[in-house]
Design a protein around this motif. Structure first.
Motif, PDB file in Angstrom:
ATOM      1  N   ALA B 184      43.137  55.429  30.760  1.00  0.00           N
ATOM      2  CA  ALA B 184      43.753  55.006  29.502  1.00  0.00           C
ATOM      3  C   ALA B 184      42.820  54.078  28.731  1.00  0.00           C
ATOM      4  O   ALA B 184      42.701  54.177  27.510  1.00  0.00           O
ATOM      5  CB  ALA B 184      45.084  54.309  29.781  1.00  0.00           C
ATOM      6  N   ARG B 185      42.124  53.204  29.462  1.00  0.00           N
ATOM      7  CA  ARG B 185      41.224  52.279  28.770  1.00  0.00           C
ATOM      8  C   ARG B 185      40.061  53.014  28.111  1.00  0.00           C
ATOM      9  O   ARG B 185      39.737  52.758  26.959  1.00  0.00           O
ATOM     10  CB  ARG B 185      40.677  51.241  29.759  1.00  0.00           C
ATOM     11  N   VAL B 189      43.609  53.927  24.653  1.00  0.00           N
ATOM     12  CA  VAL B 189      45.049  54.081  24.453  1.00  0.00           C
ATOM     13  C   VAL B 189      45.664  52.698  24.231  1.00  0.00           C
ATOM     14  O   VAL B 189      45.376  51.766  24.971  1.00  0.00           O
ATOM     15  CB  VAL B 189      45.687  54.755  25.697  1.00  0.00           C
ATOM     16  N   ARG B 193      51.589  52.751  24.000  1.00  0.00           N
ATOM     17  CA  ARG B 193      51.435  54.148  24.426  1.00  0.00           C
ATOM     18  C   ARG B 193      51.064  54.191  25.906  1.00  0.00           C
ATOM     19  O   ARG B 193      51.536  55.060  26.649  1.00  0.00           O
ATOM     20  CB  ARG B 193      50.368  54.828  23.564  1.00  0.00           C
ATOM     21  N   LYS B 194      50.242  53.235  26.334  1.00  0.00           N
ATOM     22  CA  LYS B 194      49.857  53.183  27.738  1.00  0.00           C
ATOM     23  C   LYS B 194      51.083  52.931  28.605  1.00  0.00           C
ATOM     24  O   LYS B 194      51.269  53.562  29.647  1.00  0.00           O
ATOM     25  CB  LYS B 194      48.806  52.083  27.950  1.00  0.00           C
ATOM     26  N   THR B 197      53.123  56.277  28.523  1.00  0.00           N
ATOM     27  CA  THR B 197      52.514  57.544  28.948  1.00  0.00           C
ATOM     28  C   THR B 197      51.782  57.437  30.273  1.00  0.00           C
ATOM     29  O   THR B 197      51.504  58.461  30.900  1.00  0.00           O
ATOM     30  CB  THR B 197      51.529  58.073  27.889  1.00  0.00           C
ATOM     31  N   VAL B 198      51.450  56.229  30.700  1.00  0.00           N
ATOM     32  CA  VAL B 198      50.743  56.105  31.982  1.00  0.00           C
ATOM     33  C   VAL B 198      51.553  55.283  32.983  1.00  0.00           C
ATOM     34  O   VAL B 198      51.886  55.763  34.062  1.00  0.00           O
ATOM     35  CB  VAL B 198      49.328  55.474  31.791  1.00  0.00           C
TER      36      VAL B 198
END
Lengths: 300, 279
Positions: B184-185, B189, B193-194, B197-198
């Motif tokens: 993600a990083r 992101v 959103r992170k 979504t993660v």
């Protein structure tokens, strides 16, 4: 090629130790990568290769020194620098297509869903995964997972591709196929690549330049090997090239003995009056007539 | 072979049930007339004295009563005579309210605890002290403060559902694999959103496990809570029927509590399976 697209300028990374005195994994590293160049770093575990890659990725910061990419200092991670992780790092709850599409959407948030899907499918096609779009990562073999990782990295069209031992967890046959594909894709797109590896043959097959790192702590760049093999190389033929074993022996000699005793070697050189300049690590170009270790002649 | 295993297990379950019902029937069946007693007098004495019959109802008595309840589960004939369906609905509604509130508090708070080592350490002593408190110990305090027995029951459900959800959410969020966060990083992101979504999908199986533990505890506690607050609910029904000395109805209520508890657990286990992912 001589342009300094990526310039690593005197970076060091220190970690606190039990005694309280910070221990530097590596110190005063200088080297540069030209646009479109494929550079491999090789060295034993603990020399800080992965830390160098993480600093390039923006996931880690150097204790001192800076890294300049395309004229700008690195401040954190960027979509311009894609990472292919050793453990592939796919999101297991997303499908193959979902994993690639996630990256595409991060790169171009304003694209329509259809456009994102089409772009992701194209990237999967490049790595030969058409037909596996709706599988989950757990249903894939190690090689296929790493293909998804490569597709995800390439899909965002990065300026730089960073690979951390991307093939080390794969069997020899799959590794060979993937090396061929990565080489083809990177050549086709003139991709700038920095890759970490433990595999000498892999480095010789893929790289234009090979950075040799001494053992940590306090690791340094011993020298940079300028790969004498022609740009056009075929996997089946590469080991028959007259210079192949000169390069290979040079690197293996380094890994087996010189990486450990580099300080003594350095002292001996200093006694002969040869001053080392960390800013310009020696560049060597091992050729067939200089197979004897230590007899390599400097290229520049 | 694999197809016969569930069949054989089912068969064995039926045999065990049969043995249990049979033993129950024999144990509670009367031994026949104990002595010649005048029928009028015998009526007054009851079957325990005259037929040697246990006061404990047999499976047939329970079955008959169960049939009556199932035929009309939702009747309402005043305060102390409501159908078992209505009572269960009250209990489920209270659990849903308290549990829902607990979700609203535990998930965001658990996220914050999981993300921040500082807040995690700061809140840890409070959580450790509050967690082992029996939820019913809160009841007097709740009654005094809220001044409403129905709401107090919901509060008790809230407080007992909170801890497993909170702790599991915090743990799930804190142990999201570093490499997924790094993905993600490197993709730049944003934090929100992170999170959705993660972190949320990665922690979802752990969070749902906590929610499953919570619903089990909530259903255990509601029976006791309703015995205390009274009025409606399956817990009150049990206590009311005990006061009526209707062991048959108590047994039926126990059965109903078990069935509903199993159903709630099944829903949560299905949901857990829905969000879990193989690696």
């Amino acid at each position: 090629m001589s342009e300094r697209f990526i310039s690593i300028e005197g970076i060091a990374r220190a970690y606190p130790s039990a005694s309280g005195v910070p221990v530097a994994v590596f110190e005063d590293l200088w080297f540069s990568i030209g646009r479109g160049e494929f550079v491999c770093a090789i060295g034993h575990s603990g020399c800080g290769k992965t830390t160098v890659l993480n600093i390039l990725a923006g996931l880690d910061e150097p204790s001192t020194g800076v890294v300049v990419v395309d004229g700008k200092g690195i401040e954190g991670p960027s979509l311009d620098r894609a990472v292919i992780f050793q453990s592939h790092a796919l999101l297991p709850w997303k499908t193959v297509l979902g994993n690639v599409a996630y990256a595409v959407k991060s790169r171009w948030p304003n694209w329509s869903a259809d456009k994102i899907k089409a772009h992701a499918e194209k990237a999967l096609g490049v790595v030969g995964l058409s037909g596996a779009e709706f599988k989950k990562p757990a249903e894939l073999s190690g090689g296929m997972k790493q293909r998804v990782g490569i597709a995800r990295a390439l899909a965002i069209e990065p300026k730089i591709l960073l690979m951390d031992e991307p093939f080390s967890a794969l069997d020899a046959l799959t590794r060979g196929t993937l090396q061929d594909e990565v080489r083809r894709i990177c050549r086709d797109t003139s991709q700038t690549v920095f890759m970490i590896t433990h595999d000498v043959d892999e480095a010789i097959y893929l790289a234009d330049k090979i950075v040799l790192m001494t053992n940590g702590p306090g690791a340094q760049i011993a020298e940079i090997v300028d790969n004498p093999l022609p740009i056009e190389r075929a996997r089946a033929e590469v080991h028959k090239h007259p210079d192949y074993y000169a390069v290979r022996n040079h690197i293996v000699d380094f890994l087996v003995s010189r990486s450990r005793n580099f300080a003594e070697e350095e002292a001996a050189r200093l006694a002969r009056g040869v001053q080392r300049n960390n800013r310009h690590p020696p560049v060597v170009r091992p050729l067939a007539d200089t197979i004897m270790p230590g007899a390599t002649r400097a290229a520049s | 072979m694999t197809k016969t295993l569930p069949f054989r297990a089912g068969l064995l379950s039926m045999v065990i049930l049969g043995i249990f019902l049979g033993a129950w029937h024999i144990a509670t069946a009367g031994s026949g007339p104990v002595a010649n007693i005048d029928p009028e007098y015998a009526k007054l004495l009851g079957q325990t004295a005259t037929q040697g019959k246990s006061a404990m109802p047999g499976p047939l008595d329970v079955g008959r009563a169960l049939w009556t309840h199932l035929r009309d589960p939702f009747y309402d004939r005043g305060t102390n005579d409501k159908g078992i369906g209505i009572q269960i609905a009250w209990s489920v509604a209270r659990v849903a309210a308290g549990y829902g509130l607990a979700i609203l508090v535990a998930l965001p708070l658990g996220f914050v605890i999981g993300m921040s080592a500082l807040i995690s350490r700061a809140l840890d002593p409070f959580i450790q002290i509050m967690k082992p408190i029996s939820p019913l110990a809160w009841m007097p305090l709740a009654l005094y403060t809220i001044k409403d027995s129905g709401l107090s029951a919901i509060f008790v459900i809230f407080i007992c559902s909170l801890w497993p959800m909170l702790i599991n959410t915090a743990f799930g969020v804190a142990s999201v694999r570093r490499e997924w966060l790094n993905v993600a990083r490197t993709l730049e992101v944003g934090p929100l959103r992170k999170a959705f979504t993660v972190i949320l999908p990665a922690a979802a199986p752990t969070i749902l496990t906590g929610m499953r533990i919570s619903i089990g505890i909530a259903w255990l506690v509601i029976v006791a809570a309703e015995m205390l607050v009274g009025g409606t609910g399956i817990g009150y029904f049990v206590w009311n029927e005990w006061n009526n000395l209707s062991i048959t109805n108590v047994i039926i209520a126990i059965l109903a509590i078990g069935v509903v508890g199993m159903a709630l657990d099944l829903v949560l286990s299905r949901l857990t399976r829905l969000v879990s992912y193989p690696e």
